[in-house]
Design an enzyme around this catalytic site. Structure first.
Site, PDB file in Angstrom:
ATOM      1  N   ASP A   1     -41.865  15.932  29.231  1.00  0.00           N
ATOM      2  CA  ASP A   1     -43.330  16.070  29.298  1.00  0.00           C
ATOM      3  C   ASP A   1     -43.923  14.968  30.175  1.00  0.00           C
ATOM      4  O   ASP A   1     -44.826  15.198  30.977  1.00  0.00           O
ATOM      5  CB  ASP A   1     -43.918  16.004  27.885  1.00  0.00           C
ATOM      6  CG  ASP A   1     -43.211  16.961  26.939  1.00  0.00           C
ATOM      7  OD1 ASP A   1     -43.243  18.169  27.204  1.00  0.00           O
ATOM      8  OD2 ASP A   1     -42.608  16.492  25.959  1.00  0.00           O
TER       9      ASP A   1
ATOM     10  N   HIS B   1     -43.699  16.733  20.613  1.00  0.00           N
ATOM     11  CA  HIS B   1     -43.214  17.547  21.736  1.00  0.00           C
ATOM     12  C   HIS B   1     -43.486  19.007  21.398  1.00  0.00           C
ATOM     13  O   HIS B   1     -42.617  19.733  20.920  1.00  0.00           O
ATOM     14  CB  HIS B   1     -41.717  17.327  21.983  1.00  0.00           C
ATOM     15  CG  HIS B   1     -41.159  18.356  22.930  1.00  0.00           C
ATOM     16  ND1 HIS B   1     -41.491  18.395  24.262  1.00  0.00           N
ATOM     17  CD2 HIS B   1     -40.331  19.404  22.729  1.00  0.00           C
ATOM     18  CE1 HIS B   1     -40.878  19.422  24.827  1.00  0.00           C
ATOM     19  NE2 HIS B   1     -40.182  20.055  23.921  1.00  0.00           N
TER      20      HIS B   1
HETATM   21  P1  NAX Z   1     -28.821  26.932  24.579  1.00  0.00           P
HETATM   22  O1  NAX Z   1     -29.085  28.007  23.584  1.00  0.00           O
HETATM   23  O2  NAX Z   1     -28.395  27.268  25.959  1.00  0.00           O
HETATM   24  O3  NAX Z   1     -27.696  25.959  23.987  1.00  0.00           O
HETATM   25  C1  NAX Z   1     -27.723  25.476  22.689  1.00  0.00           C
HETATM   26  C2  NAX Z   1     -26.295  25.233  22.277  1.00  0.00           C
HETATM   27  O4  NAX Z   1     -26.298  24.591  21.010  1.00  0.00           O
HETATM   28  C3  NAX Z   1     -25.476  26.513  22.113  1.00  0.00           C
HETATM   29  O5  NAX Z   1     -24.286  26.411  22.895  1.00  0.00           O
HETATM   30  C4  NAX Z   1     -25.170  26.553  20.627  1.00  0.00           C
HETATM   31  O6  NAX Z   1     -23.898  27.121  20.342  1.00  0.00           O
HETATM   32  C5  NAX Z   1     -25.226  25.075  20.281  1.00  0.00           C
HETATM   33  N1  NAX Z   1     -25.418  24.807  18.851  1.00  0.00           N
HETATM   34  C6  NAX Z   1     -26.160  25.502  17.958  1.00  0.00           C
HETATM   35  N2  NAX Z   1     -26.041  24.965  16.744  1.00  0.00           N
HETATM   36  C7  NAX Z   1     -25.213  23.897  16.866  1.00  0.00           C
HETATM   37  C8  NAX Z   1     -24.698  22.966  15.935  1.00  0.00           C
HETATM   38  N3  NAX Z   1     -25.005  23.038  14.633  1.00  0.00           N
HETATM   39  N4  NAX Z   1     -23.870  22.003  16.407  1.00  0.00           N
HETATM   40  C9  NAX Z   1     -23.550  21.946  17.706  1.00  0.00           C
HETATM   41  N5  NAX Z   1     -23.993  22.834  18.621  1.00  0.00           N
HETATM   42  C10 NAX Z   1     -24.822  23.793  18.203  1.00  0.00           C
HETATM   43  O7  NAX Z   1     -30.125  26.018  24.570  1.00  0.00           O
HETATM   44  P2  NAX Z   1     -30.603  24.950  25.647  1.00  0.00           P
HETATM   45  O8  NAX Z   1     -31.392  25.618  26.687  1.00  0.00           O
HETATM   46  O9  NAX Z   1     -29.432  24.133  26.052  1.00  0.00           O
HETATM   47  O10 NAX Z   1     -31.625  24.081  24.774  1.00  0.00           O
HETATM   48  C11 NAX Z   1     -31.195  23.295  23.701  1.00  0.00           C
HETATM   49  C12 NAX Z   1     -32.382  22.791  22.902  1.00  0.00           C
HETATM   50  O11 NAX Z   1     -33.223  21.979  23.695  1.00  0.00           O
HETATM   51  C13 NAX Z   1     -33.284  23.895  22.347  1.00  0.00           C
HETATM   52  O12 NAX Z   1     -33.594  23.577  20.989  1.00  0.00           O
HETATM   53  C14 NAX Z   1     -34.526  23.767  23.187  1.00  0.00           C
HETATM   54  O13 NAX Z   1     -35.680  24.220  22.504  1.00  0.00           O
HETATM   55  C15 NAX Z   1     -34.568  22.292  23.420  1.00  0.00           C
HETATM   56  N6  NAX Z   1     -35.414  21.796  24.522  1.00  0.00           N
HETATM   57  C16 NAX Z   1     -36.077  20.643  24.336  1.00  0.00           C
HETATM   58  C17 NAX Z   1     -36.845  20.064  25.324  1.00  0.00           C
HETATM   59  C18 NAX Z   1     -37.566  18.777  25.091  1.00  0.00           C
HETATM   60  O14 NAX Z   1     -38.299  18.367  25.989  1.00  0.00           O
HETATM   61  N7  NAX Z   1     -37.432  18.070  23.972  1.00  0.00           N
HETATM   62  C19 NAX Z   1     -37.018  20.728  26.634  1.00  0.00           C
HETATM   63  C20 NAX Z   1     -35.957  21.723  26.935  1.00  0.00           C
HETATM   64  C21 NAX Z   1     -35.488  22.551  25.779  1.00  0.00           C
HETATM   65  O15 NAX Z   1     -36.385  23.609  25.577  1.00  0.00           O
END
Ligand code: NAX
Length: 328
Positions: A159, A187
Site C-alpha cells: 500500500d 491492510h
Molecule cells: P495463492 O492462492 O496463489 O497462493 C497461496 C498458497 O498458500 C497456495 O499455494 C496454498 O496452497 C498455500 N496455503 C494455503 N494454506 C496454507 C497453509 N495452511 N500452510 C501453508 N501454505 C498454505 O495466493 P497468493 O496470490 O500467493 O496470495 C497469498 C496471500 O497474500 C493471500 O491471502 C492474499 O490475499 C495476500 N495478499 C496480501 C497483500 C498485502 O499487501 N498484505 C497483497 C497481495 C495479496 O493479495
C-alpha cells in the site's frame, strides 16, 4: 563464511511465493553477503508444486542459496527460522461471511504461531502477508507467548509503495523524490494513505498537491482499491508487487531504513496516536538496530483523524471477532 539465515516461507507454491523465492535466494532480502536456507511450507496437495519451484531454484545456481527444504508440517517448517514470511492463507470465496474467513484463517495462523513459539530461532522476525494480514498476525502472535510481541508484523508496504507511486505520478516527479508518506490502520479498503507529512523534494507534499478533491476522491480510493484494479486488469491478484513489498519490509527491518525518511508497516501498537495497545496497525515507522520504532510527534488534523479512527475501529472489530471465536 557467514552462517546461513533460515527463511521460512508459507504458501510457497502460490503466485506470491513464486515471485518471492527467487528474490530471496538471489540475495535481495538480506543483502549480497548473507547466505540463506529456504524452508518452504505448503499444504500436502501443493507440496509437489513447491518441489517444482525448488527444482527451478536449483537451476538458478544462486551462490547464496545454501539449501531448500519443503514441509507440510508447520512444526518442521519453522524449526530454527530466523525470518518467517507467512504468505499462505485462506482466501475469501463466494458466500463466505467474515466470521467464516476469520475462522478458516485461525485454523492456519494458530498452529503456525504455536510452531514459531516452539521452534523458531531467538531472533525470529515474522511478516504476515496472507489476508486478513493484520488480524492473522494477531492470531499467530497470541499463540507465541514466548516470542516478543513486536516480532509479529503485517504487510502494508505494498500500500505504501502504491501511494508513493501515485503521488509521484500526480506531481510529475520520480518516486525517489517522495519521502515520509504513511499508511495508517488496516491492510483493507479502510486503510488511510496520509500525505500531510509527506515531502516532495523536501517540501510538504500536501501543499504541493494543493487539491483536497484529488486527495479525497482520487488518491485515497485509488490506493485503497488498487488490489481490485489489478485483479480486474490482470485476471489475477497482485503477486510480483506483493513479493517486492515483502522484500522491502524485511530488508528494512533487518538492515534499517534510510536516514531522513520513514516507511509504513503494521506493528503492535504501544498506544501511539490513539491506536489501542496491542492492535497490529500500520504506522509511520523507522527501523533502527533491527527494531521497528513508531515515528512520534506527528500532528494529526481532523481529516486524518477521522480516517485513522475508522480503520483502527475495523481492526478492533476484527480483534473482537477472533476473540469471540476463541482464536486469541
Ligand atoms: P495463492 O492462492 O496463489 O497462493 C497461496 C498458497 O498458500 C497456495 O499455494 C496454498 O496452497 C498455500 N496455503 C494455503 N494454506 C496454507 C497453509 N495452511 N500452510 C501453508 N501454505 C498454505 O495466493 P497468493 O496470490 O500467493 O496470495 C497469498 C496471500 O497474500 C493471500 O491471502 C492474499 O490475499 C495476500 N495478499 C496480501 C497483500 C498485502 O499487501 N498484505 C497483497 C497481495 C495479496 O493479495
Amino acid at each position: 563464511a557467514q552462517v546461513p539465515v533460515n527463511v521460512t516461507v508459507t504458501g510457497a507454491a502460490g503466485q506470491i511465493g513464486y515471485a518471492l523465492l527467487f528474490r530471496i535466494a538471489s540475495g535481495q532480502l538480506l543483502g549480497p553477503d548473507t547466505p540463506v536456507r529456504l524452508r518452504l511450507l505448503e499444504i500436502p496437495k501443493a507440496v509437489k508444486a513447491a518441489e517444482g519451484t525448488a527444482m527451478e531454484l536449483d537451476d538458478c545456481a544462486f551462490p547464496l542459496l545454501h539449501g531448500i527444504d519443503i514441509f507440510d508440517d508447520p512444526r518442521q517448517a519453522f524449526e530454527g527460522a530466523n525470518v518467517a514470511l507467512l504468505v499462505g492463507a485462506r482466501p475469501r470465496t463466494e458466500g463466505m461471511e467474515r466470521g467464516d474467513l476469520l475462522e478458516a484463517n485461525g485454523g492456519i495462523f494458530k498452529p503456525q504461531g504455536e510452531a514459531i513459539n516452539a521452534g523458531a530461532a531467538d531472533d525470529i522476525r515474522v511478516l504476515v502477508v496472507g489476508n486478513p494480514a493484520n488480524t492473522n498476525a494477531l492470531i499467530a502472535q497470541a499463540h507465541a507467548p514466548d516470542v516478543p510481541a513486536e516480532r509479529f508484523t503485517a504487510m502494508t508496504r505494498l500500500d505504501h509503495n502504491r501511494a508513493v507511486s501515485q503521488l509521484a505520478g500526480k506531481l510529475g516527479v520520480q518516486v525517489t523524490e517522495i519521502s515520509k508518506l504513511t499508511i495508517w490502520g488496516n491492510h483493507s479498503a479502510t486503510q488511510y494513505p496520509d500525505i500531510f507529512h509527506a515531502e516532495v523534494a523536501g517540501k510538504n507534499a500536501a501543499e504541493a498537491v494543493n487539491d483536497e478533491g484529488w486527495l479525497r476522491d482520487t488518491f485515497i480510493p485509488t490506493v485503497a482499491k488498487r488490489g481490485a484494479a489489478i485483479i480486474k486488469a490482470r485476471g489475477a491478484s497482485s503477486a510480483a508487487s506483493a513479493a517486492n513489498a515483502a522484500i522491502d519490509h524485511v530488508r528494512d527491518w533487518v538492515l534499517g531504513t534510510p536516514e531522513g525518511d520513514w516507511t509504513s508497516a503494521a506493528i503492535v501498537s504501544d498506544g501511539s496516536y490513539g491506536v489501542p495497545e496491542g492492535l497490529i496497525s500500520s504506522f509511520p515507522v523507522v527501523s533502527r538496530e533491527g527494531r521497528w520504532e513508531i515515528v512520534q510527534g506527528l500532528e494529526i488534523d481532523a481529516f486524518s483523524r477521522e480516517r485513522i479512527d475508522a480503520s483502527v475501529r475495523e481492526l478492533g472489530e476484527e480483534r473482537d471477532a477472533v476473540r469471540a471465536l476463541g482464536l486469541i
